[in-house]
Design an enzyme around this catalytic site. Structure first.
Site, PDB file in Angstrom:
ATOM      1  N   SER A   8      67.052  98.345  -3.479  1.00 57.79           N
ATOM      2  CA  SER A   8      67.046  97.313  -2.448  1.00 57.79           C
ATOM      3  C   SER A   8      65.642  97.193  -1.868  1.00 57.79           C
ATOM      4  CB  SER A   8      68.016  97.693  -1.330  1.00 57.79           C
ATOM      5  OG  SER A   8      67.739  96.899  -0.193  1.00 57.79           O
ATOM      6  N   HIS A  31      67.818  94.334  -5.810  1.00 60.41           N
ATOM      7  CA  HIS A  31      68.793  93.913  -4.802  1.00 60.41           C
ATOM      8  C   HIS A  31      68.035  93.337  -3.611  1.00 60.41           C
ATOM      9  CE1 HIS A  31      72.736  94.305  -2.724  1.00 60.41           C
ATOM     10  NE2 HIS A  31      72.042  94.661  -1.662  1.00 60.41           N
ATOM     11  N   ASP A  33      68.395  91.772   0.182  1.00 62.60           N
ATOM     12  CA  ASP A  33      69.284  91.702   1.343  1.00 62.60           C
ATOM     13  C   ASP A  33      68.864  90.557   2.251  1.00 62.60           C
ATOM     14  OD1 ASP A  33      71.134  93.957   1.065  1.00 62.60           O
ATOM     15  OD2 ASP A  33      69.298  95.149   1.067  1.00 62.60           O
ATOM     16  N   MET A  35      69.669  88.497   5.563  1.00 62.01           N
ATOM     17  CA  MET A  35      70.414  88.640   6.835  1.00 62.01           C
ATOM     18  C   MET A  35      69.985  87.546   7.802  1.00 62.01           C
ATOM     19  SD  MET A  35      70.224  92.750   7.413  1.00 62.01           S
ATOM     20  CE  MET A  35      70.249  93.907   6.025  1.00 62.01           C
ATOM     21  N   HIS A  64      72.261  89.608  -1.985  1.00 65.39           N
ATOM     22  CA  HIS A  64      73.371  89.988  -1.099  1.00 65.39           C
ATOM     23  C   HIS A  64      73.236  89.178   0.180  1.00 65.39           C
ATOM     24  CE1 HIS A  64      75.189  93.593   1.377  1.00 65.39           C
ATOM     25  NE2 HIS A  64      75.971  92.526   1.393  1.00 65.39           N
ATOM     26  N   MET A  66      74.130  88.297   3.645  1.00 62.49           N
ATOM     27  CA  MET A  66      74.784  88.712   4.887  1.00 62.49           C
ATOM     28  C   MET A  66      74.543  87.616   5.910  1.00 62.49           C
ATOM     29  SD  MET A  66      73.775  92.705   4.620  1.00 62.49           S
ATOM     30  CE  MET A  66      72.544  92.335   3.385  1.00 62.49           C
ATOM     31  N   MET A 137      80.863  97.748   0.616  1.00 66.88           N
ATOM     32  CA  MET A 137      79.844  98.338   1.499  1.00 66.88           C
ATOM     33  C   MET A 137      80.245  99.771   1.853  1.00 66.88           C
ATOM     34  SD  MET A 137      77.452  96.140   1.813  1.00 66.88           S
ATOM     35  CE  MET A 137      76.473  97.088   2.988  1.00 66.88           C
ATOM     36  N   GLY A 142      73.687  95.663   7.649  1.00 62.76           N
ATOM     37  CA  GLY A 142      72.697  95.293   8.661  1.00 62.76           C
ATOM     38  C   GLY A 142      71.383  96.061   8.561  1.00 62.76           C
ATOM     39  N   GLY A 144      68.991  99.384   6.501  1.00 62.66           N
ATOM     40  CA  GLY A 144      68.838 100.433   5.500  1.00 62.66           C
ATOM     41  C   GLY A 144      68.847 101.793   6.187  1.00 62.66           C
ATOM     42  N   GLY A 145      68.967 102.827   5.376  1.00 62.46           N
ATOM     43  CA  GLY A 145      68.794 104.182   5.883  1.00 62.46           C
ATOM     44  C   GLY A 145      69.945 104.752   6.686  1.00 62.46           C
ATOM     45  N   ASP A 175      76.979  99.836  -1.941  1.00 62.70           N
ATOM     46  CA  ASP A 175      75.726  99.575  -1.229  1.00 62.70           C
ATOM     47  C   ASP A 175      75.779 100.258   0.130  1.00 62.70           C
ATOM     48  OD1 ASP A 175      73.438  98.492  -0.102  1.00 62.70           O
ATOM     49  OD2 ASP A 175      74.162  96.414  -0.103  1.00 62.70           O
ATOM     50  N   GLY A 176      74.820 101.174   0.354  1.00 64.95           N
ATOM     51  CA  GLY A 176      74.703 101.819   1.653  1.00 64.95           C
ATOM     52  C   GLY A 176      74.801 103.327   1.551  1.00 64.95           C
ATOM     53  N   GLY A 177      73.699 104.001   1.848  1.00 64.42           N
ATOM     54  CA  GLY A 177      73.702 105.460   1.857  1.00 64.42           C
ATOM     55  C   GLY A 177      73.847 106.091   0.477  1.00 64.42           C
ATOM     56  N   GLY A 197      68.339 101.803  -1.362  1.00 65.63           N
ATOM     57  CA  GLY A 197      67.127 101.397  -0.655  1.00 65.63           C
ATOM     58  C   GLY A 197      66.235 102.581  -0.400  1.00 65.63           C
ATOM     59  N   SER A 198      66.571 103.354   0.635  1.00 70.53           N
ATOM     60  CA  SER A 198      65.699 104.485   0.986  1.00 70.53           C
ATOM     61  C   SER A 198      65.643 105.559  -0.097  1.00 70.53           C
ATOM     62  CB  SER A 198      66.114 105.086   2.326  1.00 70.53           C
ATOM     63  OG  SER A 198      67.476 104.907   2.566  1.00 70.53           O
TER      64      SER A 198
END
Ligand code: DX5
Ligand code: ZN
Length: 219
Positions: A8, A31, A33, A35, A64, A66, A137, A142, A144-145, A175-177, A197-198
Site C-alpha cells: 500500500s 494498492h 488507498d 480516502m 481501494h 474509501m 478489512m 482510515g 496505516g499502521g 488489508d490492515g495490520g 503498508g507499513s
C-alpha cells in the site's frame, strides 16, 4: 490460487513515489488507498495520483475507494488507469454499489467489494457472481499502521466459504495490520491477496520485506 502481495503506497514517501515504486518491483500489485474525509476521517490521494502512477508503472493498480457514493468516480478512475476498483458496501445504498460494479464492468476494468469490520460476510452475496475480489478489512479503514484485528479471521473464513460455493475465481483480499506475524493466520483462513503498508514501506529493505511476507503465505 496464487498468493499476491500488494504494498500500500499510503506508507510510502509521496515526494519520492517513483523511487519508492522501484523498491517494490518484486511485489505483484500496487494498492492505492483513496480516502475522502467523509467515509473515513482521513484524506489521501485521488484520480491525478492514479494517472501519474499509470504513467510510471506497469504494475496492476488495485484502487481501494474509501469514499461515499463511489459511483460518481468510477469513470474517472478507470480512465486514469486503475485496473481494479473496490467499493465499500457501507458507502452507498445497494443500488449505488450495484451501479458502480456494472459501470466498472462496462468500462472493462475489474471490480470488488470491501467490508468494514462491522459488516457481515453474507453482505457480499448479492454481488458475488459479478465481482473479481472481496476485500475484508482487518483494521478499521482510515489509517496505516494500526493493529491487526484477529476477530476478523472469522469473517475471512466465512467469505472464503461463500466464494468457494458461489464464485471460486473471486479473489479474497485482506488489508490492515498484515505483517510477517499475522499473514500466516489470514492465509490459513482463506485469503489469497495481501495488502501491506507499513510491513513493506516501513522497512529498510523492501525486497526482503516482501520475501518475508511471501514466505509466510507460501506464495
Ligand atoms: C487502511 C488502508 C490500508 C493501509 C494498510 O485504511 O486501507 O491499505 O494502508 O496499512 P498497514 O499495512 O500499515 O496496516
Ligand atoms: Zn487499503
Amino acid at each position: 490460487m496464487t498468493s499476491l502481495i500488494a504494498p500500500s503506497i499510503l506508507s510510502a514517501d509521496f515526494c519520492r513515489l517513483a523511487q519508492e515504486l522501484e523498491t517494490v518491483q518484486t511485489a505483484d500489485w500496487l494498492h492505492v488507498d483513496v480516502m475522502d474525509g467523509q467515509f473515513v476521517p482521513n484524506l489521501t490521494v485521488g484520480v491525478p495520483v492514479v494517472e501519474s502512477l499509470r504513467k510510471t508503472t506497469d504494475k496492476f493498480l488495485d484502487v481501494h475507494l474509501m469514499i461515499e457514493k463511489p459511483l460518481r468516480y468510477v469513470e474517472a478512475f478507470a480512465k486514469a488507469g486503475a485496473d481494479l476498483l473496490t467499493f465499500h458496501l457501507e458507502a452507498d445504498h445497494p443500488s449505488g454499489i450495484r451501479a458502480a460494479i456494472d459501470l466498472a464492468g462496462r468500462l472493462g476494468i475489474q471490480k470488488g467489494v470491501a467490508l468494514r469490520p462491522i459488516t457481515k460476510a453474507e453482505a457480499v452475496l448479492p454481488y458475488l457472481a459479478d465481482i473479481d475480489l472481496v476485500l475484508v478489512m482487518t483494521v478499521e479503514p482510515g489509517f496505516g499502521g494500526q493493529a491487526f484485528m484477529a476477530d476478523q479471521l472469522d469473517t475471512v473464513r466465512a467469505v472464503r466459504a461463500l466464494i468457494d460455493k458461489h464464485d471460486p475465481a473471486c479473489r479474497l483480499e485482506v488489508d490492515g495490520g498484515i505483517d510477517p506475524a499475522t499473514i500466516g493466520g489470514v492465509y490459513a483462513a482463506g485469503a489469497d491477496t495481501f495488502v501491506a503498508g507499513s510491513a513493506v514501506f516501513g522497512q529498510g529493505d523492501r525486497a526482503a520485506a516482501i520475501a518475508r511476507l511471501r514466505g509466510a503465505c507460501h506464495g
